[in-house]
Design a protein around this motif. Structure first.
Motif, PDB file in Angstrom:
ATOM      1  N   ARG A 141       0.855  -1.182   0.000  1.00 27.97           N
ATOM      2  CA  ARG A 141       0.000   0.000   0.000  1.00 27.97           C
ATOM      3  C   ARG A 141       0.896   1.239   0.000  1.00 27.97           C
ATOM      4  O   ARG A 141       1.717   1.412   0.898  1.00 27.97           O
ATOM      5  CB  ARG A 141      -0.902   0.011   1.228  1.00 27.97           C
ATOM      6  CG  ARG A 141      -1.748  -1.234   1.376  1.00 27.97           C
ATOM      7  CD  ARG A 141      -2.563  -1.205   2.658  1.00 27.97           C
ATOM      8  NE  ARG A 141      -3.217  -2.478   2.901  1.00 27.97           N
ATOM      9  CZ  ARG A 141      -4.024  -2.718   3.929  1.00 27.97           C
ATOM     10  NH1 ARG A 141      -4.274  -1.753   4.802  1.00 27.97           N
ATOM     11  NH2 ARG A 141      -4.573  -3.899   4.092  1.00 27.97           N
ATOM     12  N   THR A 142       0.727   2.086  -0.989  1.00 24.77           N
ATOM     13  CA  THR A 142       1.522   3.311  -1.094  1.00 24.77           C
ATOM     14  C   THR A 142       0.578   4.505  -1.205  1.00 24.77           C
ATOM     15  O   THR A 142      -0.500   4.408  -1.807  1.00 24.77           O
ATOM     16  CB  THR A 142       2.450   3.267  -2.318  1.00 24.77           C
ATOM     17  OG1 THR A 142       1.678   3.020  -3.511  1.00 24.77           O
ATOM     18  CG2 THR A 142       3.481   2.156  -2.168  1.00 24.77           C
ATOM     19  N   PRO A 143       0.945   5.650  -0.628  1.00 26.32           N
ATOM     20  CA  PRO A 143       0.057   6.825  -0.659  1.00 26.32           C
ATOM     21  C   PRO A 143      -0.296   7.227  -2.085  1.00 26.32           C
ATOM     22  O   PRO A 143       0.559   7.233  -2.978  1.00 26.32           O
ATOM     23  CB  PRO A 143       0.886   7.909   0.033  1.00 26.32           C
ATOM     24  CG  PRO A 143       1.844   7.151   0.902  1.00 26.32           C
ATOM     25  CD  PRO A 143       2.168   5.903   0.138  1.00 26.32           C
ATOM     26  N   LYS A 144      -1.551   7.561  -2.294  1.00 28.52           N
ATOM     27  CA  LYS A 144      -1.990   8.013  -3.605  1.00 28.52           C
ATOM     28  C   LYS A 144      -1.255   9.301  -3.971  1.00 28.52           C
ATOM     29  O   LYS A 144      -1.135  10.218  -3.154  1.00 28.52           O
ATOM     30  CB  LYS A 144      -3.501   8.256  -3.600  1.00 28.52           C
ATOM     31  CG  LYS A 144      -4.071   8.557  -4.976  1.00 28.52           C
ATOM     32  CD  LYS A 144      -5.582   8.707  -4.919  1.00 28.52           C
ATOM     33  CE  LYS A 144      -6.143   8.991  -6.304  1.00 28.52           C
ATOM     34  NZ  LYS A 144      -7.624   9.163  -6.266  1.00 28.52           N
ATOM     35  N   GLY A 145      -0.742   9.374  -5.178  1.00 26.35           N
ATOM     36  CA  GLY A 145       0.054  10.518  -5.605  1.00 26.35           C
ATOM     37  C   GLY A 145       1.538  10.233  -5.554  1.00 26.35           C
ATOM     38  O   GLY A 145       2.330  10.991  -6.125  1.00 26.35           O
ATOM     39  N   PHE A 146       1.912   9.161  -4.882  1.00 22.73           N
ATOM     40  CA  PHE A 146       3.307   8.718  -4.871  1.00 22.73           C
ATOM     41  C   PHE A 146       3.446   7.647  -5.951  1.00 22.73           C
ATOM     42  O   PHE A 146       2.925   6.532  -5.803  1.00 22.73           O
ATOM     43  CB  PHE A 146       3.695   8.155  -3.499  1.00 22.73           C
ATOM     44  CG  PHE A 146       3.826   9.196  -2.432  1.00 22.73           C
ATOM     45  CD1 PHE A 146       5.070   9.541  -1.932  1.00 22.73           C
ATOM     46  CD2 PHE A 146       2.705   9.855  -1.931  1.00 22.73           C
ATOM     47  CE1 PHE A 146       5.196  10.511  -0.939  1.00 22.73           C
ATOM     48  CE2 PHE A 146       2.821  10.825  -0.948  1.00 22.73           C
ATOM     49  CZ  PHE A 146       4.067  11.160  -0.455  1.00 22.73           C
TER      50      PHE A 146
END
Length: 647
Positions: A184-189
């Motif tokens: 899971r990676t932050p949206k926009g990254f």
């Protein structure tokens, strides 16, 4: 060419509805324990029945960390699988931060009196050690492992390196029945996903809210079933380079009102390392050694002579502590005082001394074979530094950590990839090629006196250069003489060795030679008055190192080599040559290898000449079928017998 295979629902990988089939720790069944073999690979000594990996970011008290949770269930089928009862967890570190492992839980399950019984891992059976400059290792061995055991373990890795995500590896040297891996990676990254291996596998990608960090995250979820094992055959650099997996690289951050690119070139990597204090300032601090070097170089005029003198000085006076590293462990002053250091201490000291002597020298950063090939520009995953000098137009590469390395004869582990040149003085930061290892020669001269009863005795003389000499010296020094000769006798078909001598084995410059007398109980078979002799005697090749039908990864010999065998076989009195093997010339495609074999029978002796050449250090897997057949025919030819009959 070997093609990547895209796998769909009916093939090797398929998407599973795992939410309805989630496997929990402790849910081992009696059926799993009673299972005698792995359904999809009956030769497997062990198998991963299930593995779940979950990586995500967690923010607490304004501190964000990368969390990776692992749960794994392993089945042991026979004693060959006992090695998989030991788990090693690698933890990355740098000068200021390090990964930690928490909440290790491990249980062994067996059937006892028809019931499932558990043995839990004790905390005092968990050990942590420093294995290199950049890695610690936590290791444990599961208790009470038997044939048929099922093992379960889980743990959590907490990493401060929030964008430095470890490879998602999907393939091992034992088969995998089921695996779920998600990140899971932050949206926009935006992360670039770089696959490796010989299949394509695609994630299920979706967006959801992650309350742990209070923002939307992008989830990449991989679901895999029935992954075959990829076992390491002979002559492979690092099998992990070729097993199926995915790397994640942060490319950019794209948020409302903010855009920042993190994409790097190898030039960027080199410039960043070059800007660190070790490379920008420390390398030119010579007060620790200037007087010593002045005395050492007194009378030396040529740059080549100065380079050789300084290289010898560092090798003989500074001991490697066994740790890799591209940054100082001790620093120049402490390394000189303690006469010991890691790879960076030694090789950066070498660069500093060469520069002081007026030699054009700079560091070159590499990734060794044990550290994998870097698949994209990265700082943290480069683990080693060597010295590089240019005199005239000729390049020279040096690694002074190894007692028996030489200028332009590096330890084989260094020949993994390219190098990153850091030349701060000229503001040159770029990727460069290392010099390929030159051809190493092994020359054997043998005189054999054959007796009518089939025994033989004689003398063997051999000479080795370059990497062959380096390997010889390493093996020669690593054992006491009795053990060394015992191992050599076993390797040479249990001959008896006497009057053994090795010359120039203690140095590192030039060839090394050995000689010995031998006695062989099995020099020939005496059958019905005839003698059947294998002409190369104990030097013949007996086993093909290439056994699997297909190979998906390169063959890595480490360095090209040429073996020459010259044998003089003296015929027993009263015998003559009845028949002898026919000559043979055998070659690999594209001049990759050559085998020449010739037997020249005479009245009282037989002369045998053999040339065996491998002309490339690395051979592509597309040539594997030819290479396997090449070795097969070499072994068959060397097994052919010379027949002697009575006059």
């Amino acid at each position: 060419m070997i093609k990547k295979v895209t796998l769909i629902l009916t093939s090797l990988f398929f998407t599973l509805n795992v939410s309805a089939q989630e496997i929990k720790f402790g849910s081992v069944t009696k059926e799993e324990l009673m299972e005698k073999e792995f359904l999809h690979d009956k030769s497997a000594s062990a198998a991963i029945l299930y593995k779940h990996r979950n990586s995500y970011l967690l923010t607490t008290n304004d501190n964000t960390q990368l969390i990776t949770e692992i749960f794994e269930r392993v089945k042991i089928y026979n004693k060959d699988g006992f090695e998989y009862a030991t788990k090693e967890i690698s933890l990355y570190k740098n000068r200021s931060s390090e990964e930690k492992v928490k909440k290790i839980k491990a249980v062994t399950y067996n059937i006892v009196d028809g019931k499932v019984k558990e043995w839990e891992l004790e905390k005092d059976a968990i050990f942590e050690t420093e294995v290199s400059y950049n890695y610690n290792q936590v290791k444990f061995t599961m208790p009470n492992v038997q044939e048929g055991s099922v093992l379960e373990f889980s743990y959590k890795v907490i990493s401060p390196f929030i964008w430095n995500i470890d490879e998602f590896r999907f393939q091992y040297d034992i088969p995998v029945y089921r695996m779920k891996a998600e990140i899971r990676t932050p949206k926009g990254f935006r992360f670039k996903q770089t696959p490796k291996g010989y299949y394509n596998v695609y994630p299920k990608t979706y967006t959801k809210v992650d309350n742990r960090i209070g923002m939307d995250v992008v989830v990449n979820e991989y679901n895999i079933q029935n992954m075959p094992a990829m076992k390491a055959e002979s002559y492979v650099d690092n099998i992990h380079n070729y097993r199926l997996g995915v790397f994640f690289e942060l490319v950019s951050v794209e948020l409302p009102g903010l855009f920042r690119s993190y994409a790097q070139s190898w030039g960027d990597v080199a410039k960043t390392i070059g800007g660190s204090n070790d490379y920008k300032n420390e390398l030119d601090k010579t007060k620790s050694f200037d007087a010593e070097i002045d005395a050492l170089l007194e009378g030396e005029t040529s740059q080549l002579a100065k380079m050789k003198t300084i290289f010898k000085y560092v090798k003989q006076n500074i001991t490697w502590n066994g740790l890799d590293g591209k940054y100082f462990y001790n620093g120049l002053k402490k390394t000189l005082k303690e006469k010991k250091g890691n790879a960076a201490d030694i090789n950066l000291l070498l660069v500093a001394m060469l520069r002081y002597a007026g030699v054009d020298a700079n560091p070159v950063i590499i990734s060794t074979k044990e550290n994998l090939i870097p698949f994209f520009p990265t700082i943290d995953r480069l683990n080693y530094v060597i010295a590089y000098a240019v005199i005239g137009d000729k390049p020279y590469f040096m690694d002074a950590t190894d007692e028996f390395s030489d200028i332009n004869v590096l330890p084989v582990k260094d020949y993994n990839w390219k190098g990153i040149l850091i030349d701060n003085n000229r503001k040159v930061w770029k990727r460069i090629d290392l010099l390929s290892p030159g051809v190493s020669s092994n020359m054997y001269s043998i005189a054999i006196d054959l007796s009518e009863d089939g025994t033989s005795e004689g003398n063997c003389r051999a000479r080795f250069n370059r990497h062959s000499a380096m390997n010889f010296r390493t093996g020669y020094k690593s054992q006491d003489m009795e053990s060394y000769l015992s191992a050599k006798e076993s390797m040479y078909a249990d001959i008896e060795i006497e009057a053994y001598q090795a010359k120039n084995a203690d140095g590192y410059v030039g060839p090394v030679s050995e000689s010995f007398n031998f006695y062989n109980d099995y020099g020939a078979d005496n059958i019905d008055g005839k003698l059947y002799v294998k002409p190369l005697s104990f030097l013949m090749m007996e086993e093909n190192p290439f056994k699997i039908e297909e190979r998906e990864y390169p063959v890595d010999f480490g360095y090209p080599f040429k073996d020459v065998y010259m044998v003089k076989l003296n015929i027993p009195e009263g015998y003559k040559v009845e028949s002898s093997p026919a000559p043979m010339i055998l070659s690999l495609p594209d001049k990759l290898g050559l085998f020449k074999y010739n037997v020249d029978p005479k009245e009282t002796e037989v002369d045998i000449m053999v040339n065996f050449e491998i002309n490339n250090a690395t051979i592509s897997p597309i040539y594997y079928p030819y290479l396997k057949e090449f070795f097969k025919q070499v072994i068959a030819k060397e097994s052919e017998q010379l027949v002697l009959s009575k006059i």
